[in-house]
Design an enzyme around this catalytic site. Structure first.
Site, mmCIF file in Angstrom:
data_model
loop_
_atom_site.group_PDB
_atom_site.id
_atom_site.type_symbol
_atom_site.label_atom_id
_atom_site.label_comp_id
_atom_site.label_asym_id
_atom_site.label_seq_id
_atom_site.Cartn_x
_atom_site.Cartn_y
_atom_site.Cartn_z
ATOM 1 N N ASN A 1 1.146 -1.254 0.028
ATOM 2 C CA ASN A 1 -0.018 -0.144 -0.033
ATOM 3 C C ASN A 1 0.721 1.340 0.018
ATOM 4 O O ASN A 1 1.991 1.127 0.533
ATOM 5 C CB ASN A 1 -0.887 -0.008 1.388
ATOM 6 N N LYS B 1 0.248 0.492 16.532
ATOM 7 C CA LYS B 1 0.617 2.048 15.984
ATOM 8 C C LYS B 1 -0.809 2.768 15.518
ATOM 9 O O LYS B 1 -1.579 2.106 15.028
ATOM 10 C CB LYS B 1 1.512 1.484 14.749
ATOM 11 N N LYS C 1 -1.983 6.462 13.666
ATOM 12 C CA LYS C 1 -1.593 7.631 12.876
ATOM 13 C C LYS C 1 -1.688 9.081 13.619
ATOM 14 O O LYS C 1 -2.783 9.093 14.612
ATOM 15 C CB LYS C 1 -2.504 7.695 11.562
ATOM 16 N N ASP D 1 2.558 7.426 13.911
ATOM 17 C CA ASP D 1 3.232 7.589 12.645
ATOM 18 C C ASP D 1 2.446 8.714 11.935
ATOM 19 O O ASP D 1 1.373 9.209 11.629
ATOM 20 C CB ASP D 1 2.760 6.373 11.763
ATOM 21 N N GLU E 1 7.259 7.932 14.323
ATOM 22 C CA GLU E 1 7.700 7.323 12.788
ATOM 23 C C GLU E 1 7.426 8.579 11.715
ATOM 24 O O GLU E 1 6.379 9.330 11.869
ATOM 25 C CB GLU E 1 6.706 6.186 12.474
ATOM 26 N N GLU F 1 10.167 4.142 4.914
ATOM 27 C CA GLU F 1 9.278 3.216 4.003
ATOM 28 C C GLU F 1 9.116 4.076 2.680
ATOM 29 O O GLU F 1 8.702 3.395 1.851
ATOM 30 C CB GLU F 1 7.868 3.237 4.665
ATOM 31 N N ASP G 1 10.751 -1.220 2.450
ATOM 32 C CA ASP G 1 9.803 -2.066 2.135
ATOM 33 C C ASP G 1 10.389 -2.634 0.849
ATOM 34 O O ASP G 1 10.108 -2.024 -0.311
ATOM 35 C CB ASP G 1 8.809 -1.326 2.008
ATOM 36 N N HIS H 1 8.145 -1.946 6.367
ATOM 37 C CA HIS H 1 6.699 -1.562 6.219
ATOM 38 C C HIS H 1 5.903 -2.538 5.052
ATOM 39 O O HIS H 1 6.641 -3.108 4.599
ATOM 40 C CB HIS H 1 6.866 -0.145 5.394
ATOM 41 N N GLU I 1 5.817 -5.446 10.020
ATOM 42 C CA GLU I 1 4.498 -4.929 10.354
ATOM 43 C C GLU I 1 3.198 -5.664 10.001
ATOM 44 O O GLU I 1 3.564 -6.701 9.178
ATOM 45 C CB GLU I 1 4.411 -3.371 9.366
HETATM 46 O O1 LIG Z 1 -0.495 4.648 6.176
HETATM 47 C C1 LIG Z 1 0.207 4.458 5.539
HETATM 48 O O2 LIG Z 1 0.771 4.983 4.345
HETATM 49 C C2 LIG Z 1 1.125 3.096 5.765
HETATM 50 C C3 LIG Z 1 2.152 3.513 6.841
HETATM 51 O O3 LIG Z 1 2.751 4.465 6.761
HETATM 52 C C4 LIG Z 1 2.625 2.415 7.628
HETATM 53 O O4 LIG Z 1 2.124 1.368 7.551
HETATM 54 O O5 LIG Z 1 3.581 2.651 8.159
HETATM 55 MG MG LIG Z 2 4.331 4.609 8.197
#
Ligand SMILES: O=C([O-])CC(=O)C(=O)O
Ligand SMILES: [Mg+2]
Length: 389
Positions: A53, A180, A182, A212, A238, A264, A291, A321, A340
């Site tokens: 992704n 984790k 966001k 993150d 992150e 990542e 990744d 990642h 992850e």
């Molecule tokens: O939300 C995303 O782009 C995925 C991401 O950063 C992660 O899995 O660390």
């Molecule tokens: Mg990330």
């Protein structure tokens, strides 16, 4: 062992989730099948790959450049002396007439094909990829289990603190101890309330929580946020900054003492090397998240590991990642720090073989040939039609 066909399809992985930088309302992935003429245990050997992704399906690049270069080559151009596919030779073929630098998203297209080549190679030998890698590159030593953490905690329309808590609690119920979430999309005070809600579920233990930012902050914002979260003792902070601004990372690392994580969105061993040379990261605590599925595959990832070793970094600092089984095999076979996992998002590409429980945030690998896609029924349902042409 000859490649007889390569098929690809674009699969949706869209959802309403958002991180601080993008939403996933139109996200796609390329899935490829590399068919060979080899029959093993009564089955034709077919390798599969996909991109993780965050980057969209690179179908144009695959179809215009990278698939034709493999299909048009003479078999001995990608075979090793043993007659099997040699992923490194295939990599060289794919990258013919590609200039250095400016890695862009061709690294994603090559990563998809590289994953399928390794899947096919391990299947040709009748062994799981993690075992093949341990034998070839790690003195035969594979880890018995991999450390995995549950990545989620996305922003979602209408999602409140109770929903976030329920989500985090459900990860704990499924055997994860580290999670984790966001941050960075909403004002600092709101994110701090979200972090405290998650911490509440984790018994107040900051070492069980990663945050993150997805590269959203300016240096000033990253410093301010870092000061605000430092008292929580989080597992890691992150992608606080633009992934390619190494000087800013170095500046932040002088002010934020706990663990930083990034990588990542660096797609080559040269980018990784620049991060290590200039990013001020600390080999005793920071985490590197390159990744392999997005960054030219495992052939390139092996080069990245060499770069890290040359700069005194342990592979245990690497936690890729992407939440895919490819990186999980690499983590176990090469002795990385873990992988992850996305228990609830990016299905069916994230996750593990069916019936492999997570216990104390660790998972054992199944003993199935290749990467193990056939043992994950929801993913196999996407791949299987490609195998049949
Ligand atoms: O939300 C995303 O782009 C995925 C991401 O950063 C992660 O899995 O660390
Ligand atoms: Mg990330």
């Amino acid at each position: 062992m000859k490649i007889t066909a390569i098929r690809d399809v674009v699969a949706p992985i869209k959802s309403q989730i958002a991180n601080a930088y993008i939403d996933f309302s139109l996200m796609t992935a390329s899935v490829v099948a590399i068919e060979t003429d080899l029959v093993r245990d009564g089955r034709r050997v077919v390798g599969f790959g996909f991109n993780s992704n965050g980057r969209y399906a690179p179908q144009g690049l695959l179809r215009e450049r990278f698939i034709p270069r493999v299909l048009e080559a003479a078999p001995d151009a990608y075979q090793g002396e043993d007659g099997f596919i040699d992923p490194e030779k295939a990599w060289g073929l794919m990258m013919k007439n590609e200039k250095p630098g400016g890695h862009g998203e061709r690294s994603v297209a090559v990563g998809v094909l590289d994953m399928a080549l390794w899947d096919a190679l391990a299947k040709a030998h009748g062994v799981p990829l993690w075992r093949l890698l341990a034998e070839r590159y790690n003195g035969g030593r594979a880890d018995e289990t991999a450390w995995v953490y549950a990545a989620g905690g996305y922003y979602y329309p209408g999602k409140g603190l109770d929903d976030l808590k329920d989500e985090m609690r459900s990860y704990l119920d499924r055997g994860y101890s580290t999670v984790k979430m966001k941050v960075g999309l909403v004002p600092l005070e709101e994110d701090l309330a979200r972090i405290e809600a998650a911490l509440h579920v984790l018994g107040g233990d900051g070492a069980k929580l990663c945050v993150d930012v997805n590269g959203r902050f300016t240096l000033e914002e990253a410093i301010r946020f870092g000061h605000a979260i430092a008292p929580y003792g989080l597992r890691w902070y992150e992608e606080p900054l633009d992934p390619l601004d190494y000087l800013e990372h170095a500046a932040l690392a002088t002010l934020y003492a706990p663990t930083l994580a990034t990588g990542e969105n660096l797609f080559s061993h040269q980018d990784a090397r620049n991060l290590i040379r200039h990013g001020g990261l600390r080999p005793d605590r920071d985490i590197l998240q390159f990744d392999p599925a997005l960054s030219y595959g495992l052939v390139e990832y092996l080069r990245t590991l060499d770069v890290l070793a040359a700069h005194g970094w342990s592979r245990r600092r690497c936690v890729p990642h992407g939440g895919h089984q490819f990186a999980l095999n690499i983590a176990v076979g090469l002795g990385l720090g873990g992988n992850e996992s996305y228990p609830d998002v990016f299905a069916p590409f994230g996750g593990f073989a069916d019936g492999t429980p997570v216990s104390d945030s660790r998972i054992a690998m199944p003993d199935v040939p290749g990467i193990g896609f056939e043992a994950k029924s929801a993913l196999w349902a996407v791949m299987r039609p490609l195998a049949e042409g």
